[in-house]
Design a protein around this motif. Structure first.
Motif, PDB file in Angstrom:
ATOM      1  N   TYR A  84       0.848  -1.189   0.000  1.00  8.64           N
ATOM      2  CA  TYR A  84       0.000   0.000   0.000  1.00  8.64           C
ATOM      3  C   TYR A  84       0.887   1.243   0.000  1.00  8.64           C
ATOM      4  CZ  TYR A  84      -3.887  -3.091   0.621  1.00  8.64           C
ATOM      5  OH  TYR A  84      -4.826  -4.071   0.411  1.00  8.64           O
ATOM      6  N   LEU A  85       0.655   2.084  -0.997  1.00 10.05           N
ATOM      7  CA  LEU A  85       1.454   3.282  -1.191  1.00 10.05           C
ATOM      8  C   LEU A  85       0.654   4.506  -0.756  1.00 10.05           C
ATOM      9  CD1 LEU A  85       2.663   2.540  -4.846  1.00 10.05           C
ATOM     10  CD2 LEU A  85       3.850   1.987  -2.732  1.00 10.05           C
ATOM     11  N   CYS A  86       1.246   5.296   0.094  1.00 11.71           N
ATOM     12  CA  CYS A  86       0.676   6.578   0.476  1.00 11.71           C
ATOM     13  C   CYS A  86       1.236   7.642  -0.472  1.00 11.71           C
ATOM     14  CB  CYS A  86       1.081   6.884   1.919  1.00 11.71           C
ATOM     15  SG  CYS A  86       0.600   8.497   2.547  1.00 11.71           S
ATOM     16  N   ALA A  87       0.416   8.615  -0.848  1.00  9.60           N
ATOM     17  CA  ALA A  87       0.890   9.676  -1.738  1.00  9.60           C
ATOM     18  C   ALA A  87       0.305  11.006  -1.308  1.00  9.60           C
ATOM     19  CB  ALA A  87       0.524   9.373  -3.188  1.00  9.60           C
ATOM     20  N   VAL A  88       1.065  12.046  -1.551  1.00 13.32           N
ATOM     21  CA  VAL A  88       0.693  13.385  -1.085  1.00 13.32           C
ATOM     22  C   VAL A  88       0.879  14.379  -2.227  1.00 13.32           C
ATOM     23  CG1 VAL A  88       1.417  15.229   0.473  1.00 13.32           C
ATOM     24  CG2 VAL A  88       1.313  12.889   1.299  1.00 13.32           C
ATOM     25  N   SER A  89      -0.088  15.270  -2.379  1.00 12.31           N
ATOM     26  CA  SER A  89       0.025  16.349  -3.364  1.00 12.31           C
ATOM     27  C   SER A  89       0.288  17.657  -2.625  1.00 12.31           C
ATOM     28  CB  SER A  89      -1.261  16.448  -4.182  1.00 12.31           C
ATOM     29  OG  SER A  89      -1.184  17.534  -5.075  1.00 12.31           O
ATOM     30  N   LEU A  90       1.374  18.339  -3.054  1.00 11.51           N
ATOM     31  CA  LEU A  90       1.736  19.569  -2.364  1.00 11.51           C
ATOM     32  C   LEU A  90       1.028  20.784  -2.933  1.00 11.51           C
ATOM     33  CD1 LEU A  90       3.883  17.751  -1.129  1.00 11.51           C
ATOM     34  CD2 LEU A  90       5.538  19.578  -1.475  1.00 11.51           C
ATOM     35  N   SER A  91       0.552  20.682  -4.157  1.00 14.74           N
ATOM     36  CA  SER A  91      -0.013  21.867  -4.787  1.00 14.74           C
ATOM     37  C   SER A  91      -0.912  21.429  -5.929  1.00 14.74           C
ATOM     38  CB  SER A  91       1.107  22.753  -5.324  1.00 14.74           C
ATOM     39  OG  SER A  91       1.715  22.133  -6.433  1.00 14.74           O
ATOM     40  N   ASN A  92      -1.360  22.408  -6.690  1.00 11.11           N
ATOM     41  CA  ASN A  92      -2.215  22.107  -7.831  1.00 11.11           C
ATOM     42  C   ASN A  92      -1.416  21.943  -9.113  1.00 11.11           C
ATOM     43  OD1 ASN A  92      -4.621  22.112  -6.378  1.00 11.11           O
ATOM     44  ND2 ASN A  92      -4.727  24.339  -6.448  1.00 11.11           N
ATOM     45  N   THR A  93      -0.263  21.341  -8.993  1.00 12.14           N
ATOM     46  CA  THR A  93       0.511  21.013 -10.192  1.00 12.14           C
ATOM     47  C   THR A  93       0.874  19.533 -10.151  1.00 12.14           C
ATOM     48  OG1 THR A  93       2.603  21.552  -9.137  1.00 12.14           O
ATOM     49  CG2 THR A  93       1.509  23.320 -10.349  1.00 12.14           C
ATOM     50  N   GLY A  94       0.987  18.947 -11.304  1.00 14.10           N
ATOM     51  CA  GLY A  94       1.216  17.504 -11.364  1.00 14.10           C
ATOM     52  C   GLY A  94       2.602  17.069 -10.958  1.00 14.10           C
ATOM     53  N   ASN A  95       3.539  18.021 -10.887  1.00  7.81           N
ATOM     54  CA  ASN A  95       4.897  17.602 -10.556  1.00  7.81           C
ATOM     55  C   ASN A  95       5.238  17.818  -9.094  1.00  7.81           C
ATOM     56  OD1 ASN A  95       4.994  20.359 -10.684  1.00  7.81           O
ATOM     57  ND2 ASN A  95       6.786  20.475 -11.987  1.00  7.81           N
ATOM     58  N   GLN A  96       4.233  18.031  -8.242  1.00  6.72           N
ATOM     59  CA  GLN A  96       4.479  18.079  -6.806  1.00  6.72           C
ATOM     60  C   GLN A  96       3.601  17.051  -6.119  1.00  6.72           C
ATOM     61  OE1 GLN A  96       4.304  22.402  -5.770  1.00  6.72           O
ATOM     62  NE2 GLN A  96       6.477  22.027  -5.390  1.00  6.72           N
ATOM     63  N   PHE A  97       3.752  15.838  -6.572  1.00  8.60           N
ATOM     64  CA  PHE A  97       2.974  14.711  -6.083  1.00  8.60           C
ATOM     65  C   PHE A  97       3.975  13.642  -5.715  1.00  8.60           C
ATOM     66  CE2 PHE A  97      -1.089  12.584  -5.890  1.00  8.60           C
ATOM     67  CZ  PHE A  97      -0.782  11.244  -6.021  1.00  8.60           C
ATOM     68  N   TYR A  98       3.963  13.212  -4.452  1.00  7.04           N
ATOM     69  CA  TYR A  98       5.026  12.343  -3.952  1.00  7.04           C
ATOM     70  C   TYR A  98       4.457  11.061  -3.356  1.00  7.04           C
ATOM     71  CZ  TYR A  98       7.754  16.557  -4.511  1.00  7.04           C
ATOM     72  OH  TYR A  98       8.361  17.666  -5.045  1.00  7.04           O
ATOM     73  N   PHE A  99       5.122   9.966  -3.688  1.00 11.20           N
ATOM     74  CA  PHE A  99       4.751   8.669  -3.151  1.00 11.20           C
ATOM     75  C   PHE A  99       5.674   8.284  -2.008  1.00 11.20           C
ATOM     76  CE2 PHE A  99       1.659   6.757  -6.021  1.00 11.20           C
ATOM     77  CZ  PHE A  99       1.769   7.532  -7.165  1.00 11.20           C
ATOM     78  N   GLY A 100       5.119   7.573  -1.034  1.00 13.13           N
ATOM     79  CA  GLY A 100       5.947   6.871  -0.073  1.00 13.13           C
ATOM     80  C   GLY A 100       6.456   5.578  -0.695  1.00 13.13           C
ATOM     81  N   THR A 101       7.327   4.888   0.044  1.00 12.59           N
ATOM     82  CA  THR A 101       7.905   3.659  -0.502  1.00 12.59           C
ATOM     83  C   THR A 101       7.018   2.441  -0.295  1.00 12.59           C
ATOM     84  OG1 THR A 101       9.164   3.401   1.528  1.00 12.59           O
ATOM     85  CG2 THR A 101      10.285   4.449  -0.322  1.00 12.59           C
ATOM     86  N   GLY A 102       5.922   2.610   0.466  1.00  8.99           N
ATOM     87  CA  GLY A 102       4.946   1.543   0.584  1.00  8.99           C
ATOM     88  C   GLY A 102       5.111   0.667   1.803  1.00  8.99           C
ATOM     89  N   THR A 103       3.983   0.110   2.246  1.00  7.13           N
ATOM     90  CA  THR A 103       3.964  -0.870   3.333  1.00  7.13           C
ATOM     91  C   THR A 103       3.403  -2.167   2.788  1.00  7.13           C
ATOM     92  OG1 THR A 103       3.602   0.804   5.035  1.00  7.13           O
ATOM     93  CG2 THR A 103       3.005  -1.465   5.590  1.00  7.13           C
ATOM     94  N   SER A 104       4.151  -3.244   2.991  1.00  9.29           N
ATOM     95  CA  SER A 104       3.713  -4.551   2.528  1.00  9.29           C
ATOM     96  C   SER A 104       2.774  -5.172   3.560  1.00  9.29           C
ATOM     97  CB  SER A 104       4.937  -5.456   2.323  1.00  9.29           C
ATOM     98  OG  SER A 104       4.534  -6.764   1.997  1.00  9.29           O
ATOM     99  N   LEU A 105       1.588  -5.560   3.127  1.00  4.49           N
ATOM    100  CA  LEU A 105       0.589  -6.166   3.994  1.00  4.49           C
ATOM    101  C   LEU A 105       0.344  -7.610   3.571  1.00  4.49           C
ATOM    102  CD1 LEU A 105      -1.730  -6.046   6.127  1.00  4.49           C
ATOM    103  CD2 LEU A 105      -3.233  -5.317   4.254  1.00  4.49           C
ATOM    104  N   THR A 106       0.369  -8.501   4.551  1.00  3.32           N
ATOM    105  CA  THR A 106       0.008  -9.904   4.313  1.00  3.32           C
ATOM    106  C   THR A 106      -1.147 -10.243   5.230  1.00  3.32           C
ATOM    107  OG1 THR A 106       2.277 -10.511   3.717  1.00  3.32           O
ATOM    108  CG2 THR A 106       0.784 -12.293   4.340  1.00  3.32           C
ATOM    109  N   VAL A 107      -2.230 -10.747   4.657  1.00  2.45           N
ATOM    110  CA  VAL A 107      -3.376 -11.197   5.435  1.00  2.45           C
ATOM    111  C   VAL A 107      -3.325 -12.729   5.465  1.00  2.45           C
ATOM    112  CG1 VAL A 107      -5.877 -11.211   5.661  1.00  2.45           C
ATOM    113  CG2 VAL A 107      -4.709  -9.196   4.738  1.00  2.45           C
ATOM    114  N   ILE A 108      -3.218 -13.254   6.673  1.00  2.42           N
ATOM    115  CA  ILE A 108      -3.007 -14.697   6.847  1.00  2.42           C
ATOM    116  C   ILE A 108      -4.354 -15.395   7.002  1.00  2.42           C
ATOM    117  CG2 ILE A 108      -1.896 -16.438   8.302  1.00  2.42           C
ATOM    118  CD1 ILE A 108      -0.021 -14.098   9.206  1.00  2.42           C
ATOM    119  N   PRO A 109      -4.628 -16.392   6.136  1.00  2.42           N
ATOM    120  CA  PRO A 109      -5.936 -17.095   6.219  1.00  2.42           C
ATOM    121  C   PRO A 109      -6.092 -17.855   7.529  1.00  2.42           C
ATOM    122  CG  PRO A 109      -4.828 -17.557   4.136  1.00  2.42           C
ATOM    123  CD  PRO A 109      -3.834 -16.851   5.012  1.00  2.42           C
TER     124      PRO A 109
END
Lengths: 111, 112
Positions: free
Chosen positions: B87-112
Protein backbone atom coordinates in the motif's frame (compact mmCIF):
# COMPACT_ATOMS: atom_id res chain seq x y z
CA UNK A 1 -12.86 0.39 -19.51
CA UNK A 2 -9.81 2.54 -19.03
CA UNK A 3 -6.76 1.43 -21.00
CA UNK A 4 -3.18 2.61 -20.69
CA UNK A 5 -0.88 0.63 -22.94
CA UNK A 6 2.89 0.58 -22.64
CA UNK A 7 4.67 -0.66 -25.74
CA UNK A 8 6.90 -3.26 -24.10
CA UNK A 9 6.63 -5.33 -20.94
CA UNK A 10 10.33 -6.17 -20.91
CA UNK A 11 13.16 -4.46 -22.74
CA UNK A 12 16.91 -5.02 -22.80
CA UNK A 13 19.23 -2.39 -24.24
CA UNK A 14 22.94 -1.56 -24.29
CA UNK A 15 24.64 1.40 -22.64
CA UNK A 16 24.80 4.41 -24.92
CA UNK A 17 21.73 3.41 -26.93
CA UNK A 18 18.84 5.80 -27.44
CA UNK A 19 15.76 4.15 -25.95
CA UNK A 20 12.12 4.96 -26.61
CA UNK A 21 9.33 3.94 -24.25
CA UNK A 22 5.83 4.51 -25.56
CA UNK A 23 2.58 4.98 -23.71
CA UNK A 24 -0.86 5.21 -25.31
CA UNK A 25 -4.16 5.94 -23.60
CA UNK A 26 -7.71 5.62 -24.89
CA UNK A 27 -9.44 7.85 -22.34
CA UNK A 28 -8.83 11.34 -23.72
CA UNK A 29 -7.12 12.37 -20.46
CA UNK A 30 -5.22 15.64 -20.49
CA UNK A 31 -2.57 14.59 -17.99
CA UNK A 32 0.06 11.92 -18.49
CA UNK A 33 3.00 10.93 -16.28
CA UNK A 34 6.19 8.91 -16.47
CA UNK A 35 7.48 7.35 -13.26
CA UNK A 36 10.26 4.95 -12.44
CA UNK A 37 9.96 2.55 -9.54
CA UNK A 38 12.98 1.19 -7.72
CA UNK A 39 13.15 -0.94 -4.55
CA UNK A 40 13.49 1.22 -1.46
CA UNK A 41 12.99 4.42 -3.45
CA UNK A 42 9.37 4.06 -4.46
CA UNK A 43 7.84 5.81 -7.42
CA UNK A 44 9.64 8.90 -8.62
CA UNK A 45 8.27 11.28 -11.22
CA UNK A 46 10.41 11.78 -14.30
CA UNK A 47 8.14 13.99 -16.40
CA UNK A 48 4.56 15.13 -16.46
CA UNK A 49 2.52 16.45 -19.40
CA UNK A 50 -0.71 18.43 -19.02
CA UNK A 51 -1.46 18.93 -22.70
CA UNK A 52 -0.14 18.24 -26.18
CA UNK A 53 3.43 19.55 -26.50
CA UNK A 54 3.37 20.70 -22.84
CA UNK A 55 5.64 19.13 -20.23
CA UNK A 56 6.97 19.71 -16.75
CA UNK A 57 10.05 18.18 -15.17
CA UNK A 58 9.58 15.88 -12.26
CA UNK A 59 12.08 14.95 -9.56
CA UNK A 60 14.54 13.03 -11.73
CA UNK A 61 14.49 14.32 -15.33
CA UNK A 62 18.24 14.08 -15.90
CA UNK A 63 19.09 11.75 -18.76
CA UNK A 64 15.49 11.64 -19.99
CA UNK A 65 13.32 13.61 -22.38
CA UNK A 66 9.69 13.27 -23.38
CA UNK A 67 7.48 13.89 -26.37
CA UNK A 68 3.75 14.45 -26.58
CA UNK A 69 2.76 15.21 -30.14
CA UNK A 70 -0.73 13.74 -29.81
CA UNK A 71 -3.02 13.73 -26.80
CA UNK A 72 -3.15 9.97 -26.55
CA UNK A 73 0.58 9.28 -26.74
CA UNK A 74 3.36 10.15 -24.31
CA UNK A 75 6.87 8.96 -25.09
CA UNK A 76 9.83 8.72 -22.74
CA UNK A 77 13.27 8.90 -24.31
CA UNK A 78 16.54 7.85 -22.74
CA UNK A 79 19.01 9.91 -24.72
CA UNK A 80 22.03 7.71 -24.00
CA UNK A 81 21.11 4.77 -21.81
CA UNK A 82 23.19 4.06 -18.74
CA UNK A 83 23.13 1.15 -16.31
CA UNK A 84 21.65 3.32 -13.55
CA UNK A 85 18.55 3.69 -15.69
CA UNK A 86 17.75 0.02 -15.26
CA UNK A 87 14.33 0.15 -13.62
CA UNK A 88 10.60 -0.42 -13.88
CA UNK A 89 9.01 2.43 -15.85
CA UNK A 90 5.36 3.24 -15.32
CA UNK A 91 3.13 5.49 -17.38
CA UNK A 92 -0.04 6.95 -15.86
CA UNK A 93 -2.90 9.20 -16.90
CA UNK A 94 -5.46 11.32 -15.11
CA UNK A 95 -8.19 13.90 -15.51
CA UNK A 96 -6.79 15.84 -12.56
CA UNK A 97 -3.30 16.22 -11.20
CA UNK A 98 -2.96 12.88 -9.44
CA UNK A 99 -2.07 9.73 -11.40
CA UNK A 100 -5.23 7.67 -11.66
CA UNK A 101 -4.63 4.92 -14.18
CA UNK A 102 -1.34 3.16 -14.66
CA UNK A 103 -0.08 1.04 -17.51
CA UNK A 104 1.38 -2.42 -16.86
CA UNK A 105 4.92 -1.05 -16.79
CA UNK A 106 8.08 -1.68 -18.77
CA UNK A 107 10.93 -3.44 -17.02
CA UNK A 108 14.00 -1.99 -18.69
CA UNK A 109 17.46 -3.49 -18.32
CA UNK A 110 20.50 -1.61 -19.53
CA UNK A 111 23.55 -3.82 -20.02
CA UNK B 1 13.98 14.44 4.58
CA UNK B 2 11.56 12.45 2.50
CA UNK B 3 8.25 14.04 1.69
CA UNK B 4 6.31 10.92 2.60
CA UNK B 5 7.33 8.25 5.11
CA UNK B 6 5.88 4.81 5.54
CA UNK B 7 6.92 1.82 7.57
CA UNK B 8 7.96 -0.73 4.97
CA UNK B 9 6.65 -3.63 7.03
CA UNK B 10 5.91 -6.37 6.40
CA UNK B 11 2.67 -6.09 8.31
CA UNK B 12 0.87 -9.35 8.93
CA UNK B 13 -2.72 -9.62 10.17
CA UNK B 14 -5.07 -12.60 10.45
CA UNK B 15 -8.05 -12.84 8.14
CA UNK B 16 -10.99 -10.85 9.50
CA UNK B 17 -8.85 -8.46 11.54
CA UNK B 18 -8.39 -4.74 11.03
CA UNK B 19 -5.21 -3.76 9.20
CA UNK B 20 -3.86 -0.32 10.03
CA UNK B 21 -1.42 1.34 7.65
CA UNK B 22 0.25 4.60 8.55
CA UNK B 23 1.94 7.44 6.73
CA UNK B 24 3.51 10.74 7.74
CA UNK B 25 4.37 13.68 5.53
CA UNK B 26 6.79 16.53 5.97
CA UNK B 27 5.22 19.51 4.19
CA UNK B 28 2.47 21.29 6.14
CA UNK B 29 1.25 22.80 2.89
CA UNK B 30 0.25 19.40 1.55
CA UNK B 31 -3.26 19.56 0.18
CA UNK B 32 -4.42 16.14 -0.94
CA UNK B 33 -3.72 12.62 0.22
CA UNK B 34 -4.07 9.29 -1.52
CA UNK B 35 -3.72 5.57 -1.01
CA UNK B 36 -2.75 3.19 -3.80
CA UNK B 37 -2.67 -0.59 -3.69
CA UNK B 38 -0.02 -2.48 -5.64
CA UNK B 39 -0.17 -6.24 -6.00
CA UNK B 40 3.11 -8.04 -6.55
CA UNK B 41 4.20 -7.68 -10.17
CA UNK B 42 1.37 -5.29 -10.97
CA UNK B 43 0.92 -1.55 -11.30
CA UNK B 44 -0.49 0.69 -8.57
CA UNK B 45 -4.21 1.34 -8.46
CA UNK B 46 -5.81 4.29 -6.73
CA UNK B 47 -8.14 3.16 -3.94
CA UNK B 48 -8.74 6.18 -1.69
CA UNK B 49 -8.36 9.93 -1.61
CA UNK B 50 -8.89 12.32 1.29
CA UNK B 51 -8.69 16.09 1.35
CA UNK B 52 -9.90 17.27 4.77
CA UNK B 53 -9.34 16.27 8.37
CA UNK B 54 -11.30 13.33 9.66
CA UNK B 55 -12.37 9.99 8.27
CA UNK B 56 -13.53 8.94 4.84
CA UNK B 57 -15.10 5.53 4.40
CA UNK B 58 -15.43 3.45 1.26
CA UNK B 59 -16.64 -0.08 1.83
CA UNK B 60 -14.12 -1.89 4.04
CA UNK B 61 -11.58 0.94 3.66
CA UNK B 62 -11.34 4.03 5.85
CA UNK B 63 -8.85 6.80 5.25
CA UNK B 64 -8.01 9.06 8.18
CA UNK B 65 -6.32 12.44 7.97
CA UNK B 66 -4.86 14.53 10.77
CA UNK B 67 -3.22 17.62 9.30
CA UNK B 68 -2.06 18.94 12.68
CA UNK B 69 -0.03 15.77 13.21
CA UNK B 70 0.81 15.44 9.49
CA UNK B 71 -0.49 11.91 9.56
CA UNK B 72 -2.57 9.82 7.18
CA UNK B 73 -3.75 6.29 7.78
CA UNK B 74 -5.67 3.58 6.00
CA UNK B 75 -7.77 1.07 7.89
CA UNK B 76 -8.92 -2.12 6.22
CA UNK B 77 -11.74 -3.82 8.10
CA UNK B 78 -12.47 -7.53 7.82
CA UNK B 79 -9.13 -8.07 6.07
CA UNK B 80 -9.12 -10.71 3.35
CA UNK B 81 -6.20 -12.64 1.82
CA UNK B 82 -6.96 -10.72 -1.39
CA UNK B 83 -5.96 -7.52 0.44
CA UNK B 84 -2.36 -8.78 0.61
CA UNK B 85 -0.42 -6.18 -1.34
CA UNK B 86 1.84 -3.18 -0.92
CA UNK B 87 0.00 0.00 0.00
CA UNK B 88 1.45 3.28 -1.19
CA UNK B 89 0.68 6.58 0.48
CA UNK B 90 0.89 9.68 -1.74
CA UNK B 91 0.69 13.38 -1.09
CA UNK B 92 0.02 16.35 -3.36
CA UNK B 93 1.74 19.57 -2.36
CA UNK B 94 -0.01 21.87 -4.79
CA UNK B 95 -2.22 22.11 -7.83
CA UNK B 96 0.51 21.01 -10.19
CA UNK B 97 1.22 17.50 -11.36
CA UNK B 98 4.90 17.60 -10.56
CA UNK B 99 4.48 18.08 -6.81
CA UNK B 100 2.97 14.71 -6.08
CA UNK B 101 5.03 12.34 -3.95
CA UNK B 102 4.75 8.67 -3.15
CA UNK B 103 5.95 6.87 -0.07
CA UNK B 104 7.91 3.66 -0.50
CA UNK B 105 4.95 1.54 0.58
CA UNK B 106 3.96 -0.87 3.33
CA UNK B 107 3.71 -4.55 2.53
CA UNK B 108 0.59 -6.17 3.99
CA UNK B 109 0.01 -9.90 4.31
CA UNK B 110 -3.38 -11.20 5.43
CA UNK B 111 -3.01 -14.70 6.85
CA UNK B 112 -5.94 -17.09 6.22
Amino acid sequence: DVKVTQSSRYLVKRTGEKVFLECVQDMDHENMFWYRQDPGLGLRLIYFSYDVKMKEKGDIPEGYSVSREKKERFSLILESASTNQTSMYLCATSTNLQPQHFGDGTRLSIL
Amino acid sequence: QKEVEQNSGPLSVPEGAIASLNCTYSDRGSQSFFWYRQYSGKSPELIMSIYSNGDKEDGRFTAQLNKASQYVSLLIRDSQPSDSATYLCAVSLSNTGNQFYFGTGTSLTVIP
